[in-house]
Design an enzyme around this catalytic site. Structure first.
Site, PDB file in Angstrom:
ATOM      1  N   HIS A 148      -1.259 -32.822  -9.693  1.00  0.00           N
ATOM      2  CA  HIS A 148      -2.347 -33.575  -9.554  1.00  0.00           C
ATOM      3  C   HIS A 148      -3.508 -33.004  -8.966  1.00  0.00           C
ATOM      4  CE1 HIS A 148       0.759 -37.235  -9.879  1.00  0.00           C
ATOM      5  NE2 HIS A 148       0.560 -36.618 -10.981  1.00  0.00           N
ATOM      6  N   HIS A 149      -4.084 -32.185  -9.401  1.00  0.00           N
ATOM      7  CA  HIS A 149      -5.018 -31.120  -8.614  1.00  0.00           C
ATOM      8  C   HIS A 149      -6.451 -31.867  -8.839  1.00  0.00           C
ATOM      9  CE1 HIS A 149      -1.925 -28.375 -10.467  1.00  0.00           C
ATOM     10  NE2 HIS A 149      -1.950 -27.787  -9.187  1.00  0.00           N
TER      11      HIS A 149
END
Length: 525
Positions: A451-452
């Site tokens: 989940h960058h």
């Protein structure tokens, strides 16, 4: 520049697919979408149970982190999609909006117009899939046992993570329909490819933004041949043939919209001379716009796993392998949850799964991390991968909360409701007992939650990269619209938030008046 389009969208990932669809709703607007990945999509993309086989494969950029001090110097795999559909081809299909306070905090930090009240209509615009317990074939019984175990430990049942109080245990809403993944490719890009005003080019990697004076007027991209060995269904634009292999330039008469994601978008800005002036000069890149925040504030959720061998035979994989979860807070009084415990009815670690295939997992994760890292150029080669530093567990609170999540997962596994699925704990294992043991286990096993975000942060301070309309500071005709603009990633799986950003970006672009320099008929050679 021999070709012209009104808009050039860099990247056909989650955000790029939305932009391609929404912008070409106007038949008078011409849109080019450039995608670095090839046009063929593996069959596993459509199978919701097969996501783990896609990681590190041919539609993954295969990014690796720099050594992580908080993880004993380990290098982590940071998956990002490289194909039409982008990372929505790889993600686990959870449809989670995040907590209202996530977006209110964005607004408080300078992202005016992005409060929960203001973004909620864009979430409501998204097609909402049914909860997992209404899915095809019903839920996995181990997933139901997880929810019963959470109730035994006193956690409330969450009827819908996207409505009301997010905290509690419940079923995920899933982006799955008729047994198939419904990512951005199927939901947005493919329905728009029949429009004559949309051009998609695959195997076309953008290597630079063309900035003249204070205006971005186009892009430069490298067209590669399509790989002949690739298999799977083909996503192909029917309106234009691919240019010959080589470097090409294209002009955007209105805007360039960068939608490469939290790793590739800051890389492209820096390659184009937009970033920290000292670092750019040190690498021999001419500075076009000094924006020290480019690549900073990069962060990611972080997780580990508690695995237990089951007494009961675990049924064959169903849906996305992860139908239920618990959202909770590490301490009372927080505005929203900062821990997520996702249940997976399969072994999390492949090596453990080879020895103990009849295994289920709980994945404790910190979803409001305090640690921040960065994205930087390795050198000035446009085709070289950037340096990726999520800086996992750099802040002590992330370590302590992840340890707390492991303890909570053990408590849930130890309930009577879960006893049919708990034969023996495999991870962390019976020898890991003290807090010191647990800290060592977490540092040894913690990994990317995929989940960058945050590396082209939206705001109004000196470290912001884009303003609340997603326009890059100091450059006309240039926006960024993807997870990189998030001031902080939301406290949940963030795919739906990326869709929301792109939906709102499309409205912002449509509302923009025709640029004055275009109205005057200025020509750029």
């Amino acid at each position: 520049m021999k070709e012209e389009f009104d808009y050039v969208v860099v990247g056909a990932g989650t955000a790029g697919c939305v932009l391609a669809n929404r912008l070409t709703e106007d038949p008078d607007v011409r849109v080019l979408v450039l995608e670095a990945g090839a046009s063929r999509i593996p069959a596993e993309v459509d199978d919701p149970t097969a996501w783990h086989r896609l990681l590190d494969g041919r539609i993954d950029w295969k990014h690796r982190s720099v050594p992580q001090p908080g993880l004993n110097g380990r290098i982590t795999h940071e998956p990002r999609g490289r194909a039409p559909g982008g990372s929505s081809n790889l993600y686990l299909m959870m449809h989670v909006w995040g907590h209202p306070s996530d977006y209110d905090n964005w607004a408080h930090q300078g992202a005016a117009g992005w409060s929960y009240r203001e973004v909620r209509p864009y979430f409501e615009r998204l097609a909402t899939r049914p909860a997992a317990d209404a899915g095809q074939g019903g839920p996995n019984p181990a997933s139901e046992a997880f929810l019963d175990a959470c109730a035994e430990r006193g956690f409330p049942r969450a009827a819908d993570f996207n409505e009301g109080v997010m905290s509690g245990a419940g079923w995920h809403r899933l982006d799955i329909a008729d047994g198939r993944r419904r990512g951005a490719l199927a939901s947005y890009l493919e329905p728009a490819l029949g429009r004559p005003n949309l051009t998609l080019r695959t195997s076309a990697q953008t290597i630079g933004l063309t900035v003249i004076g204070d205006t971005c007027v186009g892009v430069e991209y490298l067209q590669r041949p399509e790989p002949p060995e690739a298999t799977g269904r083909q996503v192909r634009d029917t309106h234009a043939e691919h240019p010959r292999p080589g470097v090409h330039q294209v002009r955007a008469t209105r805007e360039v919209i960068v939608a490469g994601g939290a790793i590739e978008s800051p890389k492209l800005l820096m390659l184009s001379g937009i970033g920290n002036p000292d670092r750019l000069r040190a690498q021999g890149t001419a500075v076009k716009v000094g924006l020290p925040g480019v690549g900073e504030n990069f962060h990611n959720h972080v997780l580990t796993a508690v695995m237990t061998e089951s007494r009961t035979a675990v049924p064959a994989p169903r849906q996305n392998l992860s139908e239920s979860a618990l959202f909770t807070s590490s301490v009372p009084g927080l505005t929203g949850p900062d821990l997520q415990l996702a249940f997976v009815h399969a072994p999390f670690d492949p090596a453990v799964g080879e020895r103990h295939p009849n295994t289920v997992s709980i994945l404790p994760g910190v979803v409001r991390p305090a640690s921040r890292g960065w994205i930087r150029l390795a050198h000035g080669d446009a085709l070289a991968k950037p340096l990726v530093n999520p800086n996992y567990l750099a802040d002590r609170s992330d370590l302590e909360r992840l340890v707390q999540g492991v303890k909570l997962a053990r408590d849930i596994i130890g309930t009577s409701a879960f006893s049919p699925w708990n034969k023996q704990e495999l991870w962390p294992g019976p020898t890991v007992t003290t807090d010191a043991d647990l800290r060592a286990f977490v540092r040894r096993t913690a990994d990317s939650y995929h989940h960058h975000g945050g590396s082209c942060r939206m705001g109004t301070d000196d470290m912001s990269v884009v303003d609340p309309q997603l326009r890059v500071y100091g450059v006309r005709g240039l926006r960024v619209a993807d997870a990189s603009v998030m001031p902080a990633v939301p406290s949940g799986n963030c795919h739906s938030a990326v869709l929301m950003i792109a939906e709102r970006a499309a409205d912002l672009v449509k509302a923009e008046p025709l640029p004055a320099y275009l109205r005057k008929g200025t020509s750029y050679a």
